[in-house]
Motif scaffolding. Structure first.
Motif, mmCIF file in Angstrom:
data_model
loop_
_atom_site.group_PDB
_atom_site.id
_atom_site.type_symbol
_atom_site.label_atom_id
_atom_site.label_comp_id
_atom_site.label_asym_id
_atom_site.label_seq_id
_atom_site.Cartn_x
_atom_site.Cartn_y
_atom_site.Cartn_z
ATOM 1 N N MET A 57 0.849 -1.189 0.000
ATOM 2 C CA MET A 57 0.000 0.000 0.000
ATOM 3 C C MET A 57 0.889 1.245 0.000
ATOM 4 S SD MET A 57 -3.067 1.077 2.662
ATOM 5 C CE MET A 57 -2.061 0.860 4.124
ATOM 6 N N SER A 58 0.674 2.119 -0.963
ATOM 7 C CA SER A 58 1.444 3.350 -1.045
ATOM 8 C C SER A 58 1.171 4.228 0.181
ATOM 9 C CB SER A 58 1.071 4.114 -2.323
ATOM 10 O OG SER A 58 1.599 5.414 -2.288
ATOM 11 N N GLU A 59 2.205 4.942 0.634
ATOM 12 C CA GLU A 59 2.097 5.751 1.845
ATOM 13 C C GLU A 59 1.018 6.818 1.749
ATOM 14 O OE1 GLU A 59 5.256 7.674 4.991
ATOM 15 O OE2 GLU A 59 5.767 7.708 2.869
ATOM 16 N N TYR A 60 0.764 7.300 0.526
ATOM 17 C CA TYR A 60 -0.225 8.362 0.336
ATOM 18 C C TYR A 60 -1.389 7.920 -0.547
ATOM 19 C CZ TYR A 60 3.299 11.422 2.420
ATOM 20 O OH TYR A 60 4.214 11.996 3.262
ATOM 21 N N SER A 61 -1.624 6.624 -0.639
ATOM 22 C CA SER A 61 -2.796 6.145 -1.354
ATOM 23 C C SER A 61 -4.048 6.546 -0.584
ATOM 24 C CB SER A 61 -2.754 4.626 -1.494
ATOM 25 O OG SER A 61 -2.895 4.013 -0.217
ATOM 26 N N LEU A 62 -5.182 6.486 -1.245
ATOM 27 C CA LEU A 62 -6.433 6.827 -0.572
ATOM 28 C C LEU A 62 -6.655 5.905 0.626
ATOM 29 C CD1 LEU A 62 -8.955 8.537 -0.410
ATOM 30 C CD2 LEU A 62 -10.042 6.991 -2.063
ATOM 31 N N GLU A 63 -6.340 4.634 0.459
ATOM 32 C CA GLU A 63 -6.506 3.689 1.558
ATOM 33 C C GLU A 63 -5.624 4.073 2.752
ATOM 34 O OE1 GLU A 63 -6.030 -1.128 2.486
ATOM 35 O OE2 GLU A 63 -5.591 -0.325 0.487
ATOM 36 N N ALA A 64 -4.377 4.454 2.473
ATOM 37 C CA ALA A 64 -3.462 4.828 3.552
ATOM 38 C C ALA A 64 -3.922 6.105 4.254
ATOM 39 C CB ALA A 64 -2.054 5.005 3.000
ATOM 40 N N LEU A 65 -4.399 7.080 3.474
ATOM 41 C CA LEU A 65 -4.867 8.330 4.079
ATOM 42 C C LEU A 65 -6.135 8.106 4.899
ATOM 43 C CD1 LEU A 65 -4.196 10.973 1.283
ATOM 44 C CD2 LEU A 65 -2.753 10.330 3.218
ATOM 45 N N GLU A 66 -6.996 7.240 4.420
ATOM 46 C CA GLU A 66 -8.205 6.934 5.182
ATOM 47 C C GLU A 66 -7.860 6.204 6.476
ATOM 48 O OE1 GLU A 66 -10.482 4.851 2.234
ATOM 49 O OE2 GLU A 66 -11.555 6.678 1.613
ATOM 50 N N GLN A 67 -6.847 5.359 6.425
ATOM 51 C CA GLN A 67 -6.387 4.670 7.628
ATOM 52 C C GLN A 67 -5.835 5.679 8.636
ATOM 53 O OE1 GLN A 67 -4.039 1.069 6.948
ATOM 54 N NE2 GLN A 67 -2.698 1.635 8.628
ATOM 55 N N ALA A 68 -5.068 6.642 8.158
ATOM 56 C CA ALA A 68 -4.553 7.696 9.042
ATOM 57 C C ALA A 68 -5.700 8.514 9.630
ATOM 58 C CB ALA A 68 -3.591 8.603 8.276
ATOM 59 N N SER A 69 -6.722 8.770 8.819
ATOM 60 C CA SER A 69 -7.883 9.519 9.309
ATOM 61 C C SER A 69 -8.577 8.776 10.446
ATOM 62 C CB SER A 69 -8.870 9.762 8.173
ATOM 63 O OG SER A 69 -8.314 10.593 7.179
ATOM 64 N N ARG A 70 -8.707 7.483 10.307
ATOM 65 C CA ARG A 70 -9.357 6.705 11.370
ATOM 66 C C ARG A 70 -8.565 6.807 12.673
ATOM 67 N NH1 ARG A 70 -10.489 3.309 6.890
ATOM 68 N NH2 ARG A 70 -8.642 2.019 7.242
ATOM 69 N N LEU A 71 -7.256 6.831 12.553
ATOM 70 C CA LEU A 71 -6.413 6.992 13.731
ATOM 71 C C LEU A 71 -6.652 8.363 14.371
ATOM 72 C CD1 LEU A 71 -4.134 5.805 15.472
ATOM 73 C CD2 LEU A 71 -2.505 6.810 13.858
ATOM 74 N N VAL A 72 -6.727 9.397 13.539
ATOM 75 C CA VAL A 72 -7.010 10.747 14.040
ATOM 76 C C VAL A 72 -8.339 10.787 14.775
ATOM 77 C CG1 VAL A 72 -7.558 13.110 13.311
ATOM 78 C CG2 VAL A 72 -5.576 11.933 12.321
ATOM 79 N N TYR A 73 -9.350 10.126 14.215
ATOM 80 C CA TYR A 73 -10.696 10.199 14.792
ATOM 81 C C TYR A 73 -10.845 9.419 16.088
ATOM 82 C CZ TYR A 73 -11.701 12.069 10.162
ATOM 83 O OH TYR A 73 -11.681 12.815 9.000
ATOM 84 N N GLN A 74 -9.823 8.669 16.464
ATOM 85 C CA GLN A 74 -9.844 8.049 17.783
ATOM 86 C C GLN A 74 -9.688 9.095 18.884
ATOM 87 O OE1 GLN A 74 -6.958 4.857 18.032
ATOM 88 N NE2 GLN A 74 -7.749 3.833 16.214
ATOM 89 N N GLN A 75 -9.139 10.267 18.505
ATOM 90 C CA GLN A 75 -8.890 11.307 19.503
ATOM 91 C C GLN A 75 -9.622 12.621 19.241
ATOM 92 O OE1 GLN A 75 -4.852 11.815 20.910
ATOM 93 N NE2 GLN A 75 -4.217 9.857 20.029
ATOM 94 N N MET A 76 -10.206 12.783 18.081
ATOM 95 C CA MET A 76 -10.939 14.017 17.779
ATOM 96 C C MET A 76 -11.998 13.730 16.721
ATOM 97 S SD MET A 76 -8.396 16.199 15.274
ATOM 98 C CE MET A 76 -9.762 17.059 14.456
ATOM 99 N N SER A 77 -12.957 14.615 16.641
ATOM 100 C CA SER A 77 -13.995 14.499 15.615
ATOM 101 C C SER A 77 -13.602 15.323 14.393
ATOM 102 C CB SER A 77 -15.333 15.007 16.157
ATOM 103 O OG SER A 77 -15.740 14.258 17.276
ATOM 104 N N PRO A 78 -14.157 14.998 13.226
ATOM 105 C CA PRO A 78 -13.917 15.854 12.054
ATOM 106 C C PRO A 78 -14.365 17.285 12.352
ATOM 107 C CG PRO A 78 -14.947 13.796 11.387
ATOM 108 C CD PRO A 78 -14.996 13.830 12.895
ATOM 109 N N THR A 79 -13.702 18.241 11.729
ATOM 110 C CA THR A 79 -14.094 19.640 11.887
ATOM 111 C C THR A 79 -15.069 20.033 10.774
ATOM 112 O OG1 THR A 79 -12.210 20.414 10.592
ATOM 113 C CG2 THR A 79 -11.916 20.245 12.982
ATOM 114 N N PRO A 80 -15.868 21.062 11.002
ATOM 115 C CA PRO A 80 -16.857 21.449 9.998
ATOM 116 C C PRO A 80 -16.261 22.285 8.872
ATOM 117 C CG PRO A 80 -17.040 22.877 11.897
ATOM 118 C CD PRO A 80 -16.005 21.854 12.240
ATOM 119 N N GLN A 81 -16.982 22.347 7.778
ATOM 120 C CA GLN A 81 -16.700 23.287 6.706
ATOM 121 C C GLN A 81 -18.034 23.914 6.305
ATOM 122 O OE1 GLN A 81 -14.938 19.985 6.021
ATOM 123 N NE2 GLN A 81 -17.040 19.303 6.306
ATOM 124 N N TYR A 82 -18.048 25.218 6.246
ATOM 125 C CA TYR A 82 -19.285 25.936 5.999
ATOM 126 C C TYR A 82 -19.140 26.913 4.847
ATOM 127 C CZ TYR A 82 -20.536 24.448 10.777
ATOM 128 O OH TYR A 82 -20.799 23.721 11.916
#
Length: 325
Positions: free
Chosen positions: A1-26
């Motif tokens: 899996m490439s370090e910056y593939s969509l799958e890898a970035l989504e995996q990193a996002s899941r790690l982030v969301y263990q400690q914070m929620s997504p932020t809004p965009q308005y």
């Protein structure tokens, strides 16, 4: 899996969301009216550290705990937001954090870093001098040095761009401030992973424009000073790894004055009642600078943080432009 593939970035996002929620965009109608375009604001001022850097702290310290389990502490240099993110993440893992800041750094950012458990040391006249001292302390005290730019920081930061592009995949252009480069590189990586054609424009201060000069010259250049009150952009020389990416993948880099940044901060507060620090308002300042070319387009700006000393922000609201520190 490439370090910056969509799958890898989504995996990193899941790690982030263990400690914070997504932020809004308005989409804020008054800002759209000012710009003459549909404007999406990504609110990275709505995190537990008040800035986007929290994301990279989570992913970097997770990597460090696995790659270097014997590390007994970290050291890094910062103007504040990177330091808060690393101090917070280190504390969560039981590691001590030493943060080096230049003399005259934001008092309130320093206080926040100490509240997250960090030892804060003032050294040097600017970020680049503080960074040299952090490297010395790493050797002298056996601490793991956290660089301002690292692939695991970028993969965490990219989570905010995935959120924005998912909410607004029709964006024609996104403006992103540049300090050491993790923000703009995270946006580039997310755009490319999603195979979008969104134009990405970097933003620097007219008083700290090494990234712009380097971009236009095709090689890294250093400025003698970086004296802007927008401390998140106060860097005298680009980080080589970041420059390697944004020099090829950004469309252009714009420079905004401290006066333009202060005006953008006032606009954010008047139109949205959100507080933006200097670097946090820089992308809006840049979009306003190019407003004549944006009519009818869909535009994104990153409000990267809201950490500014209260007395400095009060002076902005009174119509002043703060002096650089």
């Amino acid at each position: 899996m490439s370090e910056y593939s969509l799958e890898a970035l989504e995996q990193a996002s899941r790690l982030v969301y263990q400690q914070m929620s997504p932020t809004p965009q308005y989409v804020w109608p008054q800002l759209c009216e000012k710009l003459g375009a549909t404007l999406w604001v990504k609110h990275e001022n709505h995190t537990a550290t008040g800035a986007f850097k929290i994301r990279g702290g989570i992913t970097f310290l997770d990597w460090l705990s696995k790659a270097h389990p014997g590390a007994n502490g970290i050291v890094t240099a910062t103007r504040g937001n990177h330091g808060q993110s690393q101090a917070r993440a280190a504390g969560a893992m039981g590691l001590k954090a030493t943060i080096v800041v230049p003399h005259g750094n934001s008092r309130e950012k320093n206080t926040a870093m100490r509240a997250f458990g960090a030892k804060v040391i003032e050294f040097g006249q600017d970020f680049d001098e503080a960074r040299s001292e952090a490297a010395r302390l790493a050797d002298a005290e056996g601490l793991f040095i956290v660089p301002p730019y690292h692939s695991r920081i970028v993969s965490g930061v990219a989570s905010y761009a995935l959120e924005l592009f998912t909410a607004a995949p029709e964006l024609d252009v996104v403006y992103v401030p540049i300090g050491c480069g993790s923000g703009i590189c995270g946006v580039i990586r997310a755009r490319d992973a999603l195979k979008l054609k969104t134009e990405i424009v970097g933003v620097v201060s007219t008083e700290a424009d090494a990234a712009k000069q380097s971009f236009e010259a095709g090689r890294i250049l250093e400025t003698a000073t970086a004296r802007t009150f927008a401390d998140g952009m106060a860097v005298r020389s680009p980080v080589e790894e970041a420059f390697e990416l944004y020099s090829k993948s950004a469309s252009r880099i714009l420079a905004v004055s401290d006066r333009e940044v202060a005006e953008a901060m006032r606009l954010y507060y008047a139109c949205t009642h959100n507080l933006a620090e200097g670097a946090g308002a820089a992308s809006l300042a840049a979009a306003l600078q190019e407003s004549q070319t944006l009519s009818g387009k869909t535009v994104g700006v990153i409000l990267t943080g809201g950490n500014i000393d209260s007395d400095q922000f009060a002076s902005v609201l009174q119509g002043d432009t703060p002096l650089p520190v």
